[in-house]
Design a protein around this motif. Structure first.
Motif, mmCIF file in Angstrom:
data_model
loop_
_atom_site.group_PDB
_atom_site.id
_atom_site.type_symbol
_atom_site.label_atom_id
_atom_site.label_comp_id
_atom_site.label_asym_id
_atom_site.label_seq_id
_atom_site.Cartn_x
_atom_site.Cartn_y
_atom_site.Cartn_z
ATOM 1 N N LEU A 40 0.831 -1.206 0.000
ATOM 2 C CA LEU A 40 0.000 0.000 0.000
ATOM 3 C C LEU A 40 0.866 1.258 0.000
ATOM 4 O O LEU A 40 0.529 2.258 -0.618
ATOM 5 N N VAL A 41 2.011 1.185 0.691
ATOM 6 C CA VAL A 41 2.911 2.331 0.783
ATOM 7 C C VAL A 41 4.308 1.926 0.334
ATOM 8 O O VAL A 41 4.825 0.894 0.747
ATOM 9 N N GLY A 42 4.904 2.760 -0.493
ATOM 10 C CA GLY A 42 6.258 2.508 -0.975
ATOM 11 C C GLY A 42 6.553 3.388 -2.168
ATOM 12 O O GLY A 42 5.674 4.118 -2.655
ATOM 13 N N PRO A 43 7.759 3.349 -2.690
ATOM 14 C CA PRO A 43 8.068 4.113 -3.905
ATOM 15 C C PRO A 43 7.230 3.613 -5.072
ATOM 16 O O PRO A 43 7.031 2.407 -5.225
ATOM 17 N N ARG A 44 6.730 4.506 -5.901
ATOM 18 C CA ARG A 44 5.950 4.087 -7.056
ATOM 19 C C ARG A 44 6.832 3.293 -8.018
ATOM 20 O O ARG A 44 7.987 3.648 -8.254
ATOM 21 N N PRO A 45 6.314 2.187 -8.572
ATOM 22 C CA PRO A 45 7.128 1.366 -9.478
ATOM 23 C C PRO A 45 7.388 2.068 -10.800
ATOM 24 O O PRO A 45 6.479 2.669 -11.388
ATOM 25 N N LEU A 46 8.617 1.988 -11.263
ATOM 26 C CA LEU A 46 9.001 2.663 -12.495
ATOM 27 C C LEU A 46 8.823 1.763 -13.710
ATOM 28 O O LEU A 46 8.863 0.534 -13.608
ATOM 29 N N SER A 60 23.459 1.409 -12.698
ATOM 30 C CA SER A 60 22.809 1.401 -11.392
ATOM 31 C C SER A 60 23.248 2.607 -10.567
ATOM 32 O O SER A 60 24.422 2.934 -10.500
ATOM 33 N N THR A 61 22.272 3.274 -9.959
ATOM 34 C CA THR A 61 22.564 4.382 -9.061
ATOM 35 C C THR A 61 22.023 4.041 -7.679
ATOM 36 O O THR A 61 21.117 3.223 -7.533
ATOM 37 N N TRP A 62 22.573 4.681 -6.673
ATOM 38 C CA TRP A 62 22.164 4.375 -5.306
ATOM 39 C C TRP A 62 20.671 4.598 -5.058
ATOM 40 O O TRP A 62 20.006 3.732 -4.487
ATOM 41 N N PRO A 63 20.086 5.724 -5.500
ATOM 42 C CA PRO A 63 18.644 5.892 -5.270
ATOM 43 C C PRO A 63 17.803 4.782 -5.883
ATOM 44 O O PRO A 63 16.821 4.324 -5.283
ATOM 45 N N HIS A 64 18.164 4.325 -7.089
ATOM 46 C CA HIS A 64 17.368 3.291 -7.730
ATOM 47 C C HIS A 64 17.607 1.923 -7.104
ATOM 48 O O HIS A 64 16.708 1.090 -7.042
ATOM 49 N N MET A 65 18.827 1.659 -6.646
ATOM 50 C CA MET A 65 19.081 0.417 -5.918
ATOM 51 C C MET A 65 18.328 0.421 -4.596
ATOM 52 O O MET A 65 17.773 -0.596 -4.175
ATOM 53 N N LEU A 66 18.277 1.578 -3.956
ATOM 54 C CA LEU A 66 17.634 1.685 -2.655
ATOM 55 C C LEU A 66 16.133 1.485 -2.772
ATOM 56 O O LEU A 66 15.522 0.800 -1.951
ATOM 57 N N ARG A 67 15.495 2.062 -3.793
ATOM 58 C CA ARG A 67 14.048 1.981 -3.939
ATOM 59 C C ARG A 67 13.585 0.538 -4.139
ATOM 60 O O ARG A 67 12.449 0.197 -3.826
ATOM 61 N N SER A 109 14.072 7.721 -1.595
ATOM 62 C CA SER A 109 15.221 7.245 -0.817
ATOM 63 C C SER A 109 15.044 7.586 0.664
ATOM 64 O O SER A 109 15.362 6.778 1.538
ATOM 65 N N TRP A 110 14.548 8.791 0.924
ATOM 66 C CA TRP A 110 14.291 9.204 2.311
ATOM 67 C C TRP A 110 13.320 8.245 2.978
ATOM 68 O O TRP A 110 13.506 7.843 4.131
ATOM 69 N N TYR A 111 12.271 7.854 2.247
ATOM 70 C CA TYR A 111 11.271 6.942 2.812
ATOM 71 C C TYR A 111 11.879 5.586 3.149
ATOM 72 O O TYR A 111 11.676 5.059 4.254
ATOM 73 N N VAL A 112 12.619 5.002 2.216
ATOM 74 C CA VAL A 112 13.167 3.656 2.433
ATOM 75 C C VAL A 112 14.089 3.634 3.646
ATOM 76 O O VAL A 112 14.087 2.687 4.436
ATOM 77 N N GLN A 113 14.865 4.679 3.847
ATOM 78 C CA GLN A 113 15.817 4.709 4.954
ATOM 79 C C GLN A 113 15.153 4.993 6.298
ATOM 80 O O GLN A 113 15.784 4.824 7.334
ATOM 81 N N ARG A 114 13.883 5.389 6.287
ATOM 82 C CA ARG A 114 13.178 5.721 7.542
ATOM 83 C C ARG A 114 11.883 4.935 7.690
ATOM 84 O O ARG A 114 11.024 5.285 8.488
ATOM 85 N N LEU A 115 11.762 3.863 6.935
ATOM 86 C CA LEU A 115 10.530 3.071 6.927
ATOM 87 C C LEU A 115 10.141 2.632 8.328
ATOM 88 O O LEU A 115 10.970 2.140 9.093
#
Length: 212
Positions: free
Chosen positions: A121-127, A136-143, A172-178
């Motif tokens: 229900l909550v998370g980064p929107r799928p690309l 590969s970049t850190w934000p995309h690996m993190l998401r 990225s902020w969300y994933v690190q503070r989930l």
């Protein structure tokens, strides 16, 4: 692309509790919506066109691809320069399609993706696969360390009006503070943003109040 697991402060919630919360909320919502599915089907069929349900390949948890479901909101036969950018004056939009997008009703079939475990229900929107960088970049690996969401931190802080760079920062902020409290906060704010109809279109200016 190989993606490593991350360590979260709330390991239990990330691995199991989040999925339990998804099921506890999604099943009743789907049941409550049963009488309305025929109405939505008719609205799309006669107000936009067919097929009523569209399928898109998206990139999800740990980089695995899955099929995302949406209600159709754009009609065919109209040429535009940016097919992935839906603006308020987009000629592909009918009155029905505009109304569906304004209230995010076109996203409701993704509750089935949540039920299947492909989304949360909550998370980064799928690309879309084509929106991923070649390297590969850190934000995309993190998401990709969490399931993609029906709504997310970026959706309540600008939604479609955000540029990709700002969206990546918020995701990225969300994933690190989930955490459970953050997820509940996002769900409540999503309801508020739906009423306000902020960030529905790509040509809006996002209002960022507390985006980390």
């Amino acid at each position: 692309m190989q993606i490593e697991r991350l360590s979260f402060r709330d390991f239990w919630y990330t691995r199991w509790g989040k999925r339990v919360l998804d099921l506890l909320l999604t099943v009743p919502i789907l049941l409550a919506l049963l009488p309305f599915w025929p109405i939505l089907w008719l609205l799309v069929r006669w107000g936009v066109g067919k097929p009523v349900l569209i399928r898109q390949e998206r990139v999800g948890y740990r980089g695995k691809r899955f099929t995302l479901y949406k209600l159709r909101t754009l009609r065919d036969g109209v040429q535009v320069e940016e097919r992935n950018k839906v603006r308020a004056d987009d000629p592909r939009l009918t009155s029905a399609g505009r109304w569906l997008r304004a209230w995010s009703l076109d996203e409701l079939p993704q509750l089935w993706n949540v039920l299947r475990g492909e989304m949360s229900l909550v998370g980064p929107r799928p690309l879309l696969p084509e929106d991923l960088p070649e390297e590969s970049t850190w934000p995309h690996m993190l998401r990709h360390q969490v399931r993609p969401g029906l709504t997310g931190w970026a959706q309540v802080n600008g939604r479609n009006a955000l540029n990709p760079e700002r969206r990546d920062v918020l995701d990225s902020w969300y994933v690190q503070r989930l955490s459970p409290s953050l997820d509940l906060r996002i769900l409540l704010r999503t309801l508020l943003e739906l009423v306000r109809k902020n960030g529905v279109w790509h040509d809006e200016t996002p209002s960022l109040r507390d985006s980390g």
